[in-house]
Design a protein around this motif. Structure first.
Motif, mmCIF file in Angstrom:
data_model
loop_
_atom_site.group_PDB
_atom_site.id
_atom_site.type_symbol
_atom_site.label_atom_id
_atom_site.label_comp_id
_atom_site.label_asym_id
_atom_site.label_seq_id
_atom_site.Cartn_x
_atom_site.Cartn_y
_atom_site.Cartn_z
ATOM 1 N N LEU A 13 1.036 -1.189 -0.042
ATOM 2 C CA LEU A 13 0.104 0.125 -0.096
ATOM 3 C C LEU A 13 0.890 1.359 -0.208
ATOM 4 C CD1 LEU A 13 -3.186 -0.088 -0.026
ATOM 5 C CD2 LEU A 13 -2.142 -2.089 0.651
ATOM 6 N N ALA A 14 1.974 1.111 0.755
ATOM 7 C CA ALA A 14 2.959 2.377 0.804
ATOM 8 C C ALA A 14 3.632 2.633 -0.477
ATOM 9 C CB ALA A 14 3.948 2.130 1.868
ATOM 10 N N SER A 30 2.071 8.110 2.095
ATOM 11 C CA SER A 30 1.364 8.901 3.257
ATOM 12 C C SER A 30 0.403 8.112 4.056
ATOM 13 C CB SER A 30 0.917 10.238 2.937
ATOM 14 O OG SER A 30 -0.107 10.149 2.196
ATOM 15 N N ILE A 31 -0.052 6.774 3.503
ATOM 16 C CA ILE A 31 -1.388 6.324 4.074
ATOM 17 C C ILE A 31 -0.968 5.727 5.570
ATOM 18 C CG2 ILE A 31 -0.580 3.630 3.092
ATOM 19 C CD1 ILE A 31 -3.518 3.714 2.240
ATOM 20 N N VAL A 77 -5.706 5.264 15.213
ATOM 21 C CA VAL A 77 -6.012 6.136 13.902
ATOM 22 C C VAL A 77 -5.848 7.457 14.115
ATOM 23 C CG1 VAL A 77 -7.439 6.214 11.943
ATOM 24 C CG2 VAL A 77 -6.918 3.970 12.839
ATOM 25 N N ALA A 78 -6.504 7.944 14.974
ATOM 26 C CA ALA A 78 -6.911 9.406 15.248
ATOM 27 C C ALA A 78 -5.498 9.984 15.534
ATOM 28 C CB ALA A 78 -7.851 9.894 16.272
ATOM 29 N N ALA A 79 -4.640 9.596 16.207
ATOM 30 C CA ALA A 79 -3.259 10.002 16.732
ATOM 31 C C ALA A 79 -2.336 9.833 15.599
ATOM 32 C CB ALA A 79 -2.798 9.186 17.818
ATOM 33 N N ALA A 80 -2.611 8.768 14.712
ATOM 34 C CA ALA A 80 -1.513 8.901 13.548
ATOM 35 C C ALA A 80 -1.919 9.911 12.447
ATOM 36 C CB ALA A 80 -1.824 7.422 13.003
ATOM 37 N N LEU A 81 -3.206 10.162 12.367
ATOM 38 C CA LEU A 81 -3.611 11.441 11.547
ATOM 39 C C LEU A 81 -2.977 12.327 11.955
ATOM 40 C CD1 LEU A 81 -7.078 10.045 10.670
ATOM 41 C CD2 LEU A 81 -5.595 10.445 9.208
ATOM 42 N N PHE A 82 -3.013 12.772 13.338
ATOM 43 C CA PHE A 82 -2.528 13.997 13.959
ATOM 44 C C PHE A 82 -1.039 14.187 13.652
ATOM 45 C CE2 PHE A 82 -0.826 16.338 17.448
ATOM 46 C CZ PHE A 82 -1.512 17.482 17.519
ATOM 47 N N HIS A 83 -0.344 12.880 13.836
ATOM 48 C CA HIS A 83 1.169 12.809 13.703
ATOM 49 C C HIS A 83 1.292 13.072 12.211
ATOM 50 C CE1 HIS A 83 5.164 11.369 14.030
ATOM 51 N NE2 HIS A 83 5.005 10.802 12.856
ATOM 52 N N GLU A 87 4.296 11.957 7.643
ATOM 53 C CA GLU A 87 4.565 10.693 7.768
ATOM 54 C C GLU A 87 3.475 9.709 7.773
ATOM 55 O OE1 GLU A 87 7.370 10.554 10.838
ATOM 56 O OE2 GLU A 87 8.932 11.535 9.747
ATOM 57 N N GLY A 88 3.152 8.907 6.878
ATOM 58 C CA GLY A 88 2.272 7.537 7.281
ATOM 59 C C GLY A 88 2.981 6.688 7.740
#
Length: 408
Positions: free
Chosen positions: A111-112, A117-118, A180-186, A192-193
């Motif tokens: 996927l990457a 950025s996924i 998921v929410a924290a990874a989106l914020f990061h 960075e995905g």
């Protein structure tokens, strides 16, 4: 769409409950969730009761705020369609065993390669660097592995039993939401995905041992595992003279008020077993037995009134039926009846969080199998001829006009 995740697109390759529960929450918060299903559909679609095939009650309560697309991911063109959708996605979340995803050519690296950025979130049964990595996982199995049935037996004196709710699925689903929410914020901050693993066994081990590590917290141990208050045999709804009631008497003030209420004022301070929270915890069975004996002498209505007046935490004991009819839910609108476009009048559960800004709400009802297949393939840039070919070969599917008319 409403909600703080408006503009986020999520490819949802989850099924049964742990993943769908997580992605429903993300959808309620405004994300555009694309539920990717096999031609047979999510197994939970078949759990009744239901008005129409594939639209069972549990499915309706775990899959709203989503669009459904059918893709046969074992077929090269089905896999390619997913990769084409992934180019415009922010998140892919799945609860397939990672080796199976790798065999499909849908690992994080795959996927990457098309979308660096996924955020790739894998809800697994067990951490993938341990000996249980390839074991299947269901709620009952994880509850048992995390000692929950044993705790029930220890506290009740009966046989081990599973909690009669999907506790592990829903608890781990919440872990997936915040991850998921924290990874989106990061990613907002860094661009960075990344790949995230949410293992059920580890999540529920933390859930249980956070309460019950006890003396084994220390090395050498200061005592056995277990939190005595939670394991007390009288920690259960108390029987009244005409029913049951739920009471938690916790701090010094509440205990003094209760002893006064039952005509034993001063005993709390004079009895060293009950004088402070530490001694009460060591003698919790005796203390809760005293409470049980006292409450059995009067009616539920009397206790609700008197305990409330004494500022002692108390609630009625609901059944699922009476929970639906609770007046608090009626006042807040948390449970409401809505018109589903295919399933008629249904009872819907609200979003439990409250926001001072625009309140998130479900954006669409749970979809029929493949309801949005054609729509989403068009959004991925597929022309009508290519879509028709995928439909003809069974790589995707869409509800037929006849079925739609019959459901209407």
């Amino acid at each position: 769409m409403n909600g703080p995740l408006n503009g986020v697109r999520i490819l949802d390759l989850t099924s049964v409950l742990v993943g769908p529960y997580a992605t429903q929450i993300l959808g309620d918060l405004g994300a555009d969730v694309l539920k990717v299903e096999s031609p047979a559909g999510d197994n939970v679609r078949g759990i009744g009761p239901m008005r129409h095939p594939g639209m069972g009650a549990i499915f309706l309560h775990a899959n709203r705020s989503k669009r459904s697309i059918v893709l046969d991911l074992k077929a090269p063109d089905g896999r390619q369609a997913l990769l084409d959708l992934a180019r415009g996605a922010d998140v892919l979340i799945h609860n397939v065993r990672p080796r199976a995803m790798a065999r499909l050519g849908l690992s994080y690296d795959d996927l990457a390669a098309v979308n660096p950025s996924i955020i790739y979130a894998a809800v697994t049964g067990f951490g993938q660097d341990g000996p249980y990595a390839e074991k299947p996982a269901y709620d009952d199995l994880i509850q048992g592995a995390a000692a929950i049935p044993t705790l029930i037996a220890d506290s009740s004196g009966g046989d081990p039993r599973y909690v009669p709710a999907t506790m592990a699925d829903r608890t781990v689903g919440l872990h997936a939401v915040y991850a998921v929410a924290a990874a989106l914020f990061h990613r907002e901050r860094t661009g960075e995905g990344q790949e995230i693993e949410i293992p059920m066994f580890e999540a529920m081990t933390e859930f249980v041992l956070g309460d019950h590590m006890g003396g084994m917290t220390f090395e050498p141990p200061l005592g056995p595992t277990g939190y005595p208050r939670l394991l007390a045999r009288h920690r259960r709804p108390y029987r009244t003279s005409d029913g049951h009631i739920c009471v938690v008497i916790y701090n010094d003030k509440q205990w003094r008020n209760f002893f006064t209420l039952i005509g034993r004022e001063g005993e709390l301070d004079s009895d060293p077993r009950f004088a402070d929270i530490g001694s009460r915890t060591r003698h919790i069975n005796e203390l809760y037995g005293l409470v049980a004996d006292a409450i059995a002498t009067r009616s539920t209505a009397d206790w609700l009134a008197d305990l409330t007046k004494a500022d002692i935490p108390v609630m009625p004991l609901h059944t699922p039926d009476s929970l639906i009819d609770d007046g608090h839910h009626a006042a807040t609108g948390f449970l409401r009846t809505v018109e589903h476009p295919h399933e008629g009048t249904v009872r819907s559960i609200g979003v439990p969080t409250r926001w001072s800004g625009r309140r998130p709400e479900p954006v669409r009802p749970a979809p029929r199998l493949g309801e949005h297949s054609v729509e989403l393939l068009r959004e991925a840039g597929y022309d009508e001829e290519r879509i028709a070919d995928l439909l003809a070969r069974g790589i995707t599917r869409s509800p037929t006009p006849a079925a739609t008319a019959a459901e209407g």
